[in-house]
Design a protein around this motif. Sequence first.
Motif, short mmCIF file in Angstrom:
data_model
loop_
_atom_site.label_atom_id
_atom_site.label_comp_id
_atom_site.label_asym_id
_atom_site.label_seq_id
_atom_site.Cartn_x
_atom_site.Cartn_y
_atom_site.Cartn_z
N ARG A 37 55.53 -3.26 -5.64
CA ARG A 37 55.85 -2.25 -6.65
C ARG A 37 57.36 -2.19 -6.80
NH1 ARG A 37 53.07 2.42 -9.03
NH2 ARG A 37 50.92 1.78 -9.08
N ARG A 38 57.79 -1.88 -8.03
CA ARG A 38 59.22 -1.75 -8.34
C ARG A 38 59.42 -0.45 -9.10
NH1 ARG A 38 62.50 -2.78 -12.68
NH2 ARG A 38 64.61 -3.43 -12.18
N ALA A 39 60.48 0.26 -8.75
CA ALA A 39 60.87 1.47 -9.48
C ALA A 39 61.85 1.04 -10.57
CB ALA A 39 61.51 2.48 -8.54
N PRO A 40 61.45 1.12 -11.83
CA PRO A 40 62.29 0.61 -12.91
C PRO A 40 63.67 1.26 -13.01
CG PRO A 40 60.10 1.17 -13.73
CD PRO A 40 60.19 1.65 -12.32
N LEU A 41 63.75 2.54 -12.75
CA LEU A 41 65.00 3.27 -12.92
C LEU A 41 66.08 2.79 -11.95
CD1 LEU A 41 66.41 5.55 -14.47
CD2 LEU A 41 65.62 7.12 -12.70
N GLY A 43 65.50 0.11 -9.48
CA GLY A 43 65.33 -1.27 -9.04
C GLY A 43 64.81 -1.43 -7.63
N THR A 45 62.31 -1.92 -4.59
CA THR A 45 61.02 -2.60 -4.51
C THR A 45 60.44 -2.45 -3.11
OG1 THR A 45 61.99 -4.73 -3.84
CG2 THR A 45 61.63 -4.39 -6.20
N SER A 129 61.23 5.91 -6.20
CA SER A 129 61.56 5.17 -4.99
C SER A 129 60.82 5.74 -3.79
CB SER A 129 63.07 5.19 -4.75
OG SER A 129 63.40 4.46 -3.59
#
Length: 148
Positions: A37-41, A43, A45, A129
């Motif tokens: 999973r990655r948190a777009p805001l 970055g 992971t 995150s």
Amino acid sequence: MSAETDLIKLYSGRILALAADMPRTERLAAPTATAKRRAPLCGSTVTVDLKIEDGIVTDYAQDVKACALGQASAAILGKVIVGLSVAEIQTGRDALHAMLKSDGPVPAAPFAELEVLQPAKDYKNRHASIMLAFDATLDAISETQATA
């Protein structure tokens, strides 16, 4: 309180200690499932490997590239996850989400240590995150259920 004082409070000694003592960081040789999973805001992971038998996690590993808050959440999950059921993990995830998003109570045992992350509820840009390890773990569990 100034913004600087708020950030110092947010990154408490307990959070930094958890982040520095990440458990289960060696990848599993033959996991039942893996998910990333990655948190777009920000970055951040998290990649998790797990072994699961009869709905119980029997082994777990994580590769965490996140801020100290995400690392602290992952460290707490990593310390308690082996031996937990899918339902217990989902309940812990949902309680953490409610604590951050809707001023819910601190998650119950075995996730009570997530209390350390209560100050982060005021920092919405950090929530993704903090949730990564739980969400990646549930993704991996869903993968095992889809192939069963």
